[in-house]
Scaffold this active site. Structure first.
Site, mmCIF file in Angstrom:
data_model
loop_
_atom_site.group_PDB
_atom_site.id
_atom_site.type_symbol
_atom_site.label_atom_id
_atom_site.label_comp_id
_atom_site.label_asym_id
_atom_site.label_seq_id
_atom_site.Cartn_x
_atom_site.Cartn_y
_atom_site.Cartn_z
ATOM 1 N N ARG A 145 -5.548 8.724 1.351
ATOM 2 C CA ARG A 145 -4.921 7.579 0.684
ATOM 3 C C ARG A 145 -5.682 7.201 -0.592
ATOM 4 O O ARG A 145 -5.081 6.696 -1.544
ATOM 5 C CB ARG A 145 -4.834 6.394 1.647
ATOM 6 N N ARG A 163 1.144 8.977 5.641
ATOM 7 C CA ARG A 163 1.069 9.013 7.111
ATOM 8 C C ARG A 163 1.229 10.455 7.584
ATOM 9 O O ARG A 163 2.335 10.987 7.616
ATOM 10 C CB ARG A 163 2.172 8.123 7.715
ATOM 11 N N ARG A 179 -3.568 12.527 14.515
ATOM 12 C CA ARG A 179 -2.744 11.520 15.201
ATOM 13 C C ARG A 179 -1.312 12.018 15.304
ATOM 14 O O ARG A 179 -0.756 12.544 14.347
ATOM 15 C CB ARG A 179 -2.784 10.184 14.452
ATOM 16 N N GLU A 189 -2.376 -0.201 2.999
ATOM 17 C CA GLU A 189 -3.649 -0.160 3.724
ATOM 18 C C GLU A 189 -4.430 1.109 3.409
ATOM 19 O O GLU A 189 -3.887 2.215 3.438
ATOM 20 C CB GLU A 189 -3.395 -0.230 5.224
ATOM 21 N N SER A 202 -9.401 -0.280 7.456
ATOM 22 C CA SER A 202 -9.296 -1.313 8.488
ATOM 23 C C SER A 202 -10.667 -1.441 9.123
ATOM 24 O O SER A 202 -11.182 -0.473 9.688
ATOM 25 C CB SER A 202 -8.245 -0.910 9.526
#
Length: 428
Positions: free
Chosen positions: A389, A275, A260, A347, A350
């Site tokens: 994560r 991130r 990403r 988070e 999801s």
């Protein structure tokens, strides 16, 4: 992609769904394009019928030896009108498609109101936050102290938002992925897939990444896209297919790197592994019927939560409000793991029910056991989990005062029986 028939039949409901996402009403604009498109189609059909009737009259006149020049001239004029009408209908059809494809999915009625993450609603909290007898460090301090988490070396060859993991940390990353895959395939009923990492425009369009989110992805010079998540590849397994209802649900899982660009995230989570441009993830995808999708959503979320339960990590699950949901989702659960180094829940998964939004873009259907015709499938996807994560969470929650890290029992078989990541060597 939205069903234009639904917008015609329930424009108020369509606008109400957009309002829950914080968007202005659009039904009037959409329906105006649709009305003009249908009028152009009707006009073209009328011209075509008139041309057919005149052609029959020309044939009759010629058989009788009568002059048909006037009729033939009228047909010639109609030919041009027909071309103009078909061109206009095609233009309006394209305008309608372009307009609809960038409008987000409509939230389910039970999705809470809210403009951003402050409107999300916590629905459960599991596990206990560890009480430390010493100030806990974050994962960067823990990893860099051992020399096995190296951001500086990654910056030299790739730039920011990349990392090298070495030795025990590289193995821990692999162990986490294997643990998750085994859990989902053995107990969760998911089929493991090793999918392509490079995909075509049609694949990213099918899941809703194009055209709206092109800047969030990486593209090769020869036109391939690097997947931002295995959802893209796995969901497209049913692209342009018609399944039998008895085949459903289909459940897939994959461990892949994800890519990403993090466009728009300047200044956010610049420190550490939270991130990154490249990160590993275990993905879950379900393909099912509209009647089964709500239960499948709960089931998928439970599978993701089970990973954290087995690892002994405290977490909470929240349902996202309308203003914080992803583009293609009708309802999303975020699972947030406790990170003592940040003193916050962050988070880690999801899980989203997309309804038939992606299926319409992919033309993915199924044939019901009873009844005629076909219906659009429902698609769901979720992280179970974001491996990087999860590694961060293990390091921070299982750290010891000397900088060593205890390996959770569930992971020890995948770490060759290792119980402890050693403390960094003492500084001389």
């Amino acid at each position: 992609m939205h069903d234009i028939r639904f917008i015609r039949e329930a424009p108020e409901a369509f606008d109400a769904g957009l309002k829950k996402r914080g968007l202005a009403p659009l039904s009037a604009e959409i329906l105006d394009i649709d009305r003009r498109r249908r009028a152009a189609i009707s006009e073209s059909e009328a011209i075509q019928a008139n041309r057919k009737a005149l052609s029959q009259q020309i044939g009759i006149a010629k058989r009788k030896g009568e002059n048909a020049d006037a009729l033939m001239e009228e047909v010639a004029n109609l030919e041009q009108s027909l071309k103009d009408g078909e061109r206009e209908a095609s233009r309006l059809d394209e305008e309608l498609r372009i307009r609809l494809e960038v409008i987000p999915n409509l939230p389910f009625e039970e999705v809470p109101e809210g403009a951003d993450e402050t409107g999300n609603v916590e629905i459960r909290r599991e596990g206990n936050q560890r009480n430390f007898s010493f100030p806990p460090k974050d994962h960067v301090a823990l990893g860099e102290a051992t020399g096995n988490m190296d951001f500086a070396a990654a910056v030299k060859i790739s730039g920011s938002r990349f990392v090298f993991l070495r030795s025990h940390l590289a193995r821990l990353e692999r162990a986490l992925a294997q643990f998750m895959l085994d859990l989902h395939t053995a107990g969760g009923g998911y089929t493991e897939v090793s999918p392509p990492l490079l995909v075509k425009d049609t694949a990213v369009y099918g899941v809703g990444q194009l055209p709206k989110f092109a800047e969030d992805m990486f593209r090769t010079d020869n036109g391939f896209w690097l997947i931002p998540t295995a959802e893209v590849s796995l969901t497209n397994l049913v692209n342009d297919m018609v399944l039998e209802e008895k085949e459903l649900p289909l459940r897939f899982t994959a461990f892949t790197p994800c890519f990403r660009s993090e466009a728009g995230s300047a200044g956010k989570d610049t420190r550490g592994m939270i991130r990154q441009h490249q990160f590993p993830k275990v993905e879950l995808v379900s393909i099912t019927t509209p009647e089964q999708s709500a239960d499948e959503h709960e089931r998928m979320t439970g599978c993701a939560e089970e990973v954290l339960k087995r690892l002994g990590l405290a977490y909470r699950t929240v349902v996202l409000c309308g203003g914080d949901m992803g583009f293609g989702s009708r309802k999303t659960y975020d699972i947030e793991v406790w990170l003592p180094g940040q003193e916050a829940y962050r988070e880690i998964s999801s899980c989203s029910n997309m309804g038939d939004f992606q299926a319409r873009r992919m033309n993915a259907r199924y044939r019901p056991k009873e009844g005629k015709g076909t219906r659009f499938l429902n698609t769901l996807n979720g992280s179970a989990l974001a491996v990087g994560r999860t590694l961060v969470a293990v390091l921070e929650n299982y750290q010891n005062e000397d900088g060593s890290v205890t390996i959770p029992e569930a992971l020890r078989p995948y770490m060759g029986g290792l119980e402890l990541i050693p403390a960094p060597p003492a500084k001389k």
